[in-house]
Design an enzyme around this catalytic site. Sequence first.
Site, PDB file in Angstrom:
ATOM      1  CB  CYS A 164      -0.939  -0.016   1.194  1.00 20.88           C
ATOM      2  SG  CYS A 164      -1.729  -1.608   1.395  1.00 20.88           S
ATOM      3  CG  HIS A 296      -2.548   4.219   4.945  1.00 18.98           C
ATOM      4  ND1 HIS A 296      -2.385   4.066   3.586  1.00 18.98           N
ATOM      5  CD2 HIS A 296      -2.656   2.956   5.447  1.00 18.98           C
ATOM      6  CE1 HIS A 296      -2.378   2.776   3.284  1.00 18.98           C
ATOM      7  NE2 HIS A 296      -2.551   2.082   4.391  1.00 18.98           N
ATOM      8  CD  GLU A 307      -3.107   7.600   8.845  1.00 22.00           C
ATOM      9  OE1 GLU A 307      -3.927   6.700   8.557  1.00 22.00           O
ATOM     10  OE2 GLU A 307      -2.657   8.416   8.017  1.00 22.00           O
ATOM     11  CE  LYS A 328      -5.996   3.690   1.369  1.00 19.97           C
ATOM     12  NZ  LYS A 328      -5.051   4.654   1.958  1.00 19.97           N
ATOM     13  CG  HIS A 333      -6.535   0.389   0.593  1.00 19.65           C
ATOM     14  ND1 HIS A 333      -5.515   0.889  -0.177  1.00 19.65           N
ATOM     15  CD2 HIS A 333      -5.956  -0.091   1.723  1.00 19.65           C
ATOM     16  CE1 HIS A 333      -4.366   0.713   0.457  1.00 19.65           C
ATOM     17  NE2 HIS A 333      -4.600   0.119   1.613  1.00 19.65           N
ATOM     18  CG  PHE A 392      -0.498  -5.602   4.802  1.00 23.08           C
ATOM     19  CD1 PHE A 392      -1.020  -4.859   5.844  1.00 23.08           C
ATOM     20  CD2 PHE A 392      -1.260  -6.633   4.272  1.00 23.08           C
ATOM     21  CE1 PHE A 392      -2.291  -5.136   6.349  1.00 23.08           C
ATOM     22  CE2 PHE A 392      -2.525  -6.916   4.772  1.00 23.08           C
ATOM     23  CZ  PHE A 392      -3.039  -6.167   5.809  1.00 23.08           C
TER      24      PHE A 392
END
Lengths: 404, 82
Positions: A164, A296, A307, A328, A333, A392
């Site tokens: 990502c 994010h 976050e 998002k 995403h 990830f």
Amino acid sequence: MHRVVITGAGVICPIGASMVEMDAALRAGRSGIKDVATLNLVDNDRVNQKIIAPVTGFVPEDHFDAREIGMMETVSQYAVFAAREAIGRAGLDFNEELADETAVIVGTGIGGQSTQEEGYRRVYLENKRPHPFTVPRMMPNAPASQISMAFGLKGPSYAISSACASATHAVGNAFQMVRSGVVRAAVTGGVEACLQAGALRAWEALRVMASDACRPFSLGRKGMVLGDGAGIFVLERYEDAAARGAHILCEIAGNGMSADAGDLTAPEVEGMSKAIRRAIADAGLNPEDIDHINAHGTGTLANDRTEAAAILDVLGDRGRKVPVSATKSMHGHALGGAGAIELAALINAMNGNYVPPTINFVEPDPDCPIDCVPNEARDCRIDAALSNSFAFGGLNGVLALRRV
Amino acid sequence: MSVESDVIEIIRGKSSEGLEIIDRGTQLSELGIESLDMVELIFELEDKFGIEIPYNANSSEMEFQTVGDVVDAIAKLVAEQG
């Protein structure tokens, strides 16, 4: 060292197939998330995931001839489509000399997912051979190669794959190359086109997918929604852009990267904070200069609270007030393309003097004590902003942008 | 002559040049057929005729210059297969 500016941006995503279309959707808080049945997947009936964020209305034949379509699967088509808008808007004339000094760096988490799945289907289910173009269509560098070929760009060109964070790492890397003088200009961004039965079911198996909506930073959030799309940008030296009278969208002032070196999937505050701090320092800014963040913000319990904690860690008490948009919630995403789609959103916001909403917000989560611009866009002048991507694998990327 | 007309139709589908008349004497290069097109062409011919064409892009054993070269090779393989 050169100052680096963005002079062209192009996007194709679930909330628009151009910067202008996306801008309207961001201002209106319009969602591109749809019922999975709209995809007509081969295995629709076996996919449990109910909602996805697809690019809709894209007809390849409207943009590419039969021969190009044969060589390019969706992931490359989106990348070239967005590159056409970006390069067109930049108004750059790639003469031989400039083309030789222009990099193409494109992030993707996966590459050609539909080609891989079609190949496996033929081999394992139908006892047939994969199509001979399986390899050139699926390779993760195909989007970068196709952009390079479409525009005759002959500088350093490659793919970056860090899940990502792919797009943000790609843009960050391109920024560093232009800033250091390794290249004169760069075409960069990210793309993903992974809404296929196999990929969806693999994501389902991770148990992180939302069943109802994507509602980042909100109490009651149930996870992320997988999406598709691309964002591509033209980066050049400030002095070159100024000399040719180009319309400058913003400056990329800093790039911050870090690794958690911890868990493969669970995010960590320290790694995120480190990347945010590095981006701000690299830009020569202070935390108090930041007046907007495109988060994010995936909508998972773990990402959003981690976050939020990282934002407060770096910005201090001001972190509770700085508007943080999780776009998002509207465009889903797009994994390796996400950072680029969000950079496109941020460029729209900076140039339109507003912050996009985080839609589907129900009520504040005490674990996320930030202002996520719930449900409605807001007027806001943005002089300096961040775009966060946390992948990830614990790989973090943050870009710091500045108004010129 | 069905092999010849079938082969020509498949070759026409791969051509980027849109020539009206394609016959045995037509050069593949005139049709804009490049290396990857050749690979896809072989693939389709194999599927169409249910044959295996021992073509390897690294070997000059089976080199096709003209449409006739392709037609002859396919006709031979189809005949061998019985």
